[in-house]
Design a protein around this motif. Structure first.
Motif, PDB file in Angstrom:
ATOM      1  N   THR A 197       0.827  -1.204   0.000  1.00 15.70           N
ATOM      2  CA  THR A 197       0.000   0.000   0.000  1.00 15.70           C
ATOM      3  C   THR A 197       0.863   1.256   0.000  1.00 15.70           C
ATOM      4  O   THR A 197       1.923   1.296   0.610  1.00 15.70           O
ATOM      5  N   ARG A 198       0.380   2.272  -0.665  1.00 12.31           N
ATOM      6  CA  ARG A 198       1.007   3.593  -0.663  1.00 12.31           C
ATOM      7  C   ARG A 198       0.221   4.567   0.210  1.00 12.31           C
ATOM      8  O   ARG A 198       0.682   5.666   0.504  1.00 12.31           O
ATOM      9  N   LEU A 199      -0.965   4.177   0.665  1.00 11.86           N
ATOM     10  CA  LEU A 199      -1.831   5.128   1.354  1.00 11.86           C
ATOM     11  C   LEU A 199      -1.269   5.688   2.659  1.00 11.86           C
ATOM     12  O   LEU A 199      -1.453   6.881   2.923  1.00 11.86           O
ATOM     13  N   PRO A 200      -0.599   4.917   3.515  1.00 16.63           N
ATOM     14  CA  PRO A 200      -0.066   5.542   4.734  1.00 16.63           C
ATOM     15  C   PRO A 200       0.927   6.659   4.447  1.00 16.63           C
ATOM     16  O   PRO A 200       1.151   7.526   5.297  1.00 16.63           O
ATOM     17  N   VAL A 201       1.526   6.653   3.247  1.00 14.35           N
ATOM     18  CA  VAL A 201       2.467   7.704   2.859  1.00 14.35           C
ATOM     19  C   VAL A 201       1.748   8.863   2.184  1.00 14.35           C
ATOM     20  O   VAL A 201       1.970  10.032   2.520  1.00 14.35           O
ATOM     21  N   VAL A 202       0.872   8.581   1.236  1.00 17.59           N
ATOM     22  CA  VAL A 202       0.261   9.669   0.461  1.00 17.59           C
ATOM     23  C   VAL A 202      -1.046  10.168   1.056  1.00 17.59           C
ATOM     24  O   VAL A 202      -1.459  11.300   0.788  1.00 17.59           O
ATOM     25  N   LEU A 203      -1.703   9.355   1.877  1.00 21.02           N
ATOM     26  CA  LEU A 203      -2.957   9.741   2.527  1.00 21.02           C
ATOM     27  C   LEU A 203      -2.970   9.108   3.927  1.00 21.02           C
ATOM     28  O   LEU A 203      -3.731   8.175   4.195  1.00 21.02           O
ATOM     29  N   PRO A 204      -2.127   9.602   4.834  1.00 18.94           N
ATOM     30  CA  PRO A 204      -1.976   8.945   6.131  1.00 18.94           C
ATOM     31  C   PRO A 204      -3.248   8.901   6.960  1.00 18.94           C
ATOM     32  O   PRO A 204      -3.371   8.069   7.869  1.00 18.94           O
ATOM     33  N   GLU A 205      -4.220   9.741   6.629  1.00 16.63           N
ATOM     34  CA  GLU A 205      -5.497   9.716   7.337  1.00 16.63           C
ATOM     35  C   GLU A 205      -6.221   8.379   7.169  1.00 16.63           C
ATOM     36  O   GLU A 205      -7.131   8.066   7.955  1.00 16.63           O
ATOM     37  N   ARG A 206      -5.827   7.589   6.173  1.00 18.43           N
ATOM     38  CA  ARG A 206      -6.445   6.259   5.997  1.00 18.43           C
ATOM     39  C   ARG A 206      -6.198   5.372   7.205  1.00 18.43           C
ATOM     40  O   ARG A 206      -6.992   4.456   7.492  1.00 18.43           O
ATOM     41  N   VAL A 207      -5.126   5.608   7.918  1.00 22.42           N
ATOM     42  CA  VAL A 207      -4.818   4.793   9.095  1.00 22.42           C
ATOM     43  C   VAL A 207      -5.652   5.317  10.258  1.00 22.42           C
ATOM     44  O   VAL A 207      -5.190   6.091  11.105  1.00 22.42           O
ATOM     45  N   ASP A 208      -6.910   4.903  10.281  1.00 19.83           N
ATOM     46  CA  ASP A 208      -7.834   5.379  11.310  1.00 19.83           C
ATOM     47  C   ASP A 208      -8.086   4.273  12.331  1.00 19.83           C
ATOM     48  O   ASP A 208      -7.550   3.163  12.235  1.00 19.83           O
ATOM     49  N   ASP A 209      -8.893   4.577  13.333  1.00 16.05           N
ATOM     50  CA  ASP A 209      -9.129   3.613  14.411  1.00 16.05           C
ATOM     51  C   ASP A 209      -9.767   2.329  13.898  1.00 16.05           C
ATOM     52  O   ASP A 209      -9.476   1.235  14.391  1.00 16.05           O
ATOM     53  N   GLU A 210     -10.639   2.442  12.904  1.00 18.53           N
ATOM     54  CA  GLU A 210     -11.311   1.273  12.352  1.00 18.53           C
ATOM     55  C   GLU A 210     -10.309   0.342  11.679  1.00 18.53           C
ATOM     56  O   GLU A 210     -10.347  -0.878  11.864  1.00 18.53           O
ATOM     57  N   LEU A 211      -9.389   0.907  10.904  1.00 24.74           N
ATOM     58  CA  LEU A 211      -8.370   0.092  10.238  1.00 24.74           C
ATOM     59  C   LEU A 211      -7.454  -0.561  11.271  1.00 24.74           C
ATOM     60  O   LEU A 211      -7.115  -1.746  11.155  1.00 24.74           O
ATOM     61  N   LEU A 212      -7.069   0.181  12.303  1.00 27.95           N
ATOM     62  CA  LEU A 212      -6.182  -0.361  13.326  1.00 27.95           C
ATOM     63  C   LEU A 212      -6.849  -1.491  14.098  1.00 27.95           C
ATOM     64  O   LEU A 212      -6.210  -2.500  14.426  1.00 27.95           O
ATOM     65  N   ALA A 213      -8.135  -1.348  14.378  1.00 32.91           N
ATOM     66  CA  ALA A 213      -8.860  -2.416  15.066  1.00 32.91           C
ATOM     67  C   ALA A 213      -8.910  -3.669  14.214  1.00 32.91           C
ATOM     68  O   ALA A 213      -8.755  -4.798  14.734  1.00 32.91           O
ATOM     69  N   TRP A 214      -9.128  -3.500  12.926  1.00 31.78           N
ATOM     70  CA  TRP A 214      -9.120  -4.655  12.013  1.00 31.78           C
ATOM     71  C   TRP A 214      -7.762  -5.343  12.029  1.00 31.78           C
ATOM     72  O   TRP A 214      -7.687  -6.574  12.166  1.00 31.78           O
ATOM     73  N   LEU A 215      -6.698  -4.573  11.914  1.00 32.56           N
ATOM     74  CA  LEU A 215      -5.360  -5.174  11.917  1.00 32.56           C
ATOM     75  C   LEU A 215      -5.097  -5.931  13.208  1.00 32.56           C
ATOM     76  O   LEU A 215      -4.531  -7.032  13.205  1.00 32.56           O
ATOM     77  N   GLY A 216      -5.517  -5.353  14.325  1.00 31.58           N
ATOM     78  CA  GLY A 216      -5.282  -5.999  15.607  1.00 31.58           C
ATOM     79  C   GLY A 216      -6.075  -7.267  15.806  1.00 31.58           C
ATOM     80  O   GLY A 216      -5.737  -8.091  16.673  1.00 31.58           O
ATOM     81  N   SER A 217      -7.124  -7.469  15.021  1.00 31.53           N
ATOM     82  CA  SER A 217      -7.978  -8.652  15.175  1.00 31.53           C
ATOM     83  C   SER A 217      -7.546  -9.831  14.319  1.00 31.53           C
ATOM     84  O   SER A 217      -8.085 -10.934  14.477  1.00 31.53           O
ATOM     85  N   LEU A 218      -6.582  -9.625  13.427  1.00 38.06           N
ATOM     86  CA  LEU A 218      -6.255 -10.663  12.449  1.00 38.06           C
ATOM     87  C   LEU A 218      -5.485 -11.813  13.096  1.00 38.06           C
ATOM     88  O   LEU A 218      -4.668 -11.602  13.997  1.00 38.06           O
ATOM     89  N   PRO A 219      -5.710 -13.045  12.610  1.00 34.64           N
ATOM     90  CA  PRO A 219      -5.076 -14.212  13.241  1.00 34.64           C
ATOM     91  C   PRO A 219      -3.666 -14.508  12.767  1.00 34.64           C
ATOM     92  O   PRO A 219      -3.045 -15.453  13.264  1.00 34.64           O
ATOM     93  N   TRP A 220      -3.136 -13.708  11.794  1.00 37.29           N
ATOM     94  CA  TRP A 220      -1.821 -13.982  11.244  1.00 37.29           C
ATOM     95  C   TRP A 220      -0.899 -12.790  11.493  1.00 37.29           C
ATOM     96  O   TRP A 220      -1.362 -11.666  11.675  1.00 37.29           O
ATOM     97  N   PRO A 221       0.426 -13.023  11.435  1.00 41.20           N
ATOM     98  CA  PRO A 221       1.337 -11.883  11.385  1.00 41.20           C
ATOM     99  C   PRO A 221       1.079 -11.077  10.111  1.00 41.20           C
ATOM    100  O   PRO A 221       0.843 -11.644   9.049  1.00 41.20           O
ATOM    101  N   VAL A 222       1.100  -9.749  10.241  1.00 35.51           N
ATOM    102  CA  VAL A 222       0.809  -8.866   9.111  1.00 35.51           C
ATOM    103  C   VAL A 222       2.047  -8.040   8.787  1.00 35.51           C
ATOM    104  O   VAL A 222       2.644  -7.412   9.674  1.00 35.51           O
ATOM    105  N   THR A 223       2.426  -8.043   7.519  1.00 31.18           N
ATOM    106  CA  THR A 223       3.496  -7.189   7.015  1.00 31.18           C
ATOM    107  C   THR A 223       2.893  -6.184   6.052  1.00 31.18           C
ATOM    108  O   THR A 223       2.151  -6.564   5.137  1.00 31.18           O
ATOM    109  N   VAL A 224       3.182  -4.918   6.271  1.00 30.25           N
ATOM    110  CA  VAL A 224       2.742  -3.865   5.365  1.00 30.25           C
ATOM    111  C   VAL A 224       3.964  -3.366   4.611  1.00 30.25           C
ATOM    112  O   VAL A 224       4.924  -2.880   5.224  1.00 30.25           O
ATOM    113  N   VAL A 225       3.930  -3.514   3.305  1.00 36.68           N
ATOM    114  CA  VAL A 225       5.004  -3.030   2.448  1.00 36.68           C
ATOM    115  C   VAL A 225       4.566  -1.693   1.876  1.00 36.68           C
ATOM    116  O   VAL A 225       3.652  -1.620   1.049  1.00 36.68           O
ATOM    117  N   LEU A 226       5.214  -0.647   2.361  1.00 34.22           N
ATOM    118  CA  LEU A 226       4.929   0.703   1.895  1.00 34.22           C
ATOM    119  C   LEU A 226       5.666   0.983   0.596  1.00 34.22           C
ATOM    120  O   LEU A 226       6.530   0.209   0.174  1.00 34.22           O
TER     121      LEU A 226
END
Length: 337
Positions: A197-226
């Protein structure tokens, strides 16, 4: 009180990212006016913009140097006459995506991994994009509620990692992402999730509480490649978004493209690695340009690329030096240079 410009993008009351998306600049002349330039001096091309539309968030424009036609951020997004010049060896499908199609929006190039072209939407249209000619209207994994993509992954026990790509997968609403990961969670052989994803760099507002809650709920390790190509792409809002992602347990990597006139100097590449690391991001890949039609003016030859990479390795600690690679259709992995 925290100044508005430094308010964490994920904080309650922050401007919704969808509104900022809608307010992105789509007129090249408006972009040039915002950075204090005229279209004649820059080589701006309306015809190139008609072939591949301009889109750039206003927050990204604010990081450009006023009055500088050579600004490295401006150069990445402004449609130019050079895009229309014929260039031998540059193709519509530069990396063989069509040959690697495994199903609706699913690409299988490398063992153990399935890449989902989640959507064709991006918050920013980069002029060198290797998928600028991709038939997104026919090929997105989100079609029909992800059913074909999920069924394909479930049927192949050799797939242990799913990669969300696009377009930009975080241009989808968070409920849409939840829909996908809820379905994937039922597949026992999946071990990892990766998001490009490029959004955390070009539109950092995308990283909102809803997105963070989703990431925290996932059953696997998550890697974000910016994807950041220049140190000037980072600012306080980006730093805040990346800190929030790290707080959610995400591993952050960066992949850049070596681009003439943007980052083709040792100083620029070193600054990128060091600035990203200060924001908690490890360098991953430095890609040689994918030879897509319309991007030839960004190309740096292989000899120069190797020279820059050697100089970078001599300057920085090893963990700050990305791997210099090229994607070649049919190869079992990225090809080191």
């Amino acid at each position: 009180m925290i100044p508005a410009a430094l308010t964490p993008p994920h904080a309650a009351g922050a401007v919704r990212w969808q509104q900022l998306w809608r307010e992105a600049v789509r007129d090249p002349r408006e972009l040039l006016a915002l950075v204090g330039l005229g279209d004649v001096a820059t080589g701006m091309s309306e015809a190139a913009g008609e072939q591949f539309a301009l889109r750039v968030p206003r927050g990204f424009i604010a990081r450009m140097r006023h009055g500088d036609a050579s600004d490295p951020l401006l150069r990445q997004v402004l449609p130019l006459d050079e895009e229309l010049r014929p260039a031998p060896g540059f193709a519509i499908d530069a990396v063989g995506d069509s040959l690697a199609r495994a199903g609706q929006g699913v690409i299988r190039k490398y063992r153990g991994r399935a890449l989902l072209v989640a959507t064709g939407s991006c918050a920013i249209n980069c002029r060198y994009c290797f998928r600028r000619h991709f038939p997104y209207g026919d090929e997105t994994a989100a079609a029909a509620g992800w059913r074909e993509a999920v069924a394909l992954i479930a049927a192949d026990p050799t797939i242990d990692e799913v990669i969300l790509s696009g377009g930009d997968p975080w241009s989808l609403s968070t409920p849409k992402l939840v829909e996908l990961t809820d379905a994937l969670a039922a597949i026992p052989h999946l071990r990892r999730l990766r998001v490009h994803t490029r959004l955390p760099v070009v539109l950092p507002e995308r990283v909102d509480d809803e997105l963070l809650a989703w990431l925290g709920s996932l059953p696997w390790p998550v890697t974000v490649v910016l994807h950041a190509n220049h140190a000037n792409e980072f600012d306080a809002a980006v730093d805040s978004a990346l800190a929030a992602l790290r707080g959610a347990g995400v591993t952050l990597l960066n992949q850049a493209v070596l681009l003439r006139g943007v980052n083709d100097s040792v100083d620029a590449l070193a600054d990128l690695s060091e600035r990203g690391f200060r924001a908690g991001v490890l360098p991953y890949y430095l890609h040689q340009l994918d030879r897509v039609q319309g991007a030839a003016h960004f190309e740096v030859d292989d000899e120069r690329a190797r020279e820059l990479h050697r100089a970078l390795a001599a300057r920085l600690s090893g963990y700050l030096v990305p791997r210099l690679v090229r994607e070649v259709a049919g190869d079992p992995g990225k090809r080191p240079l």
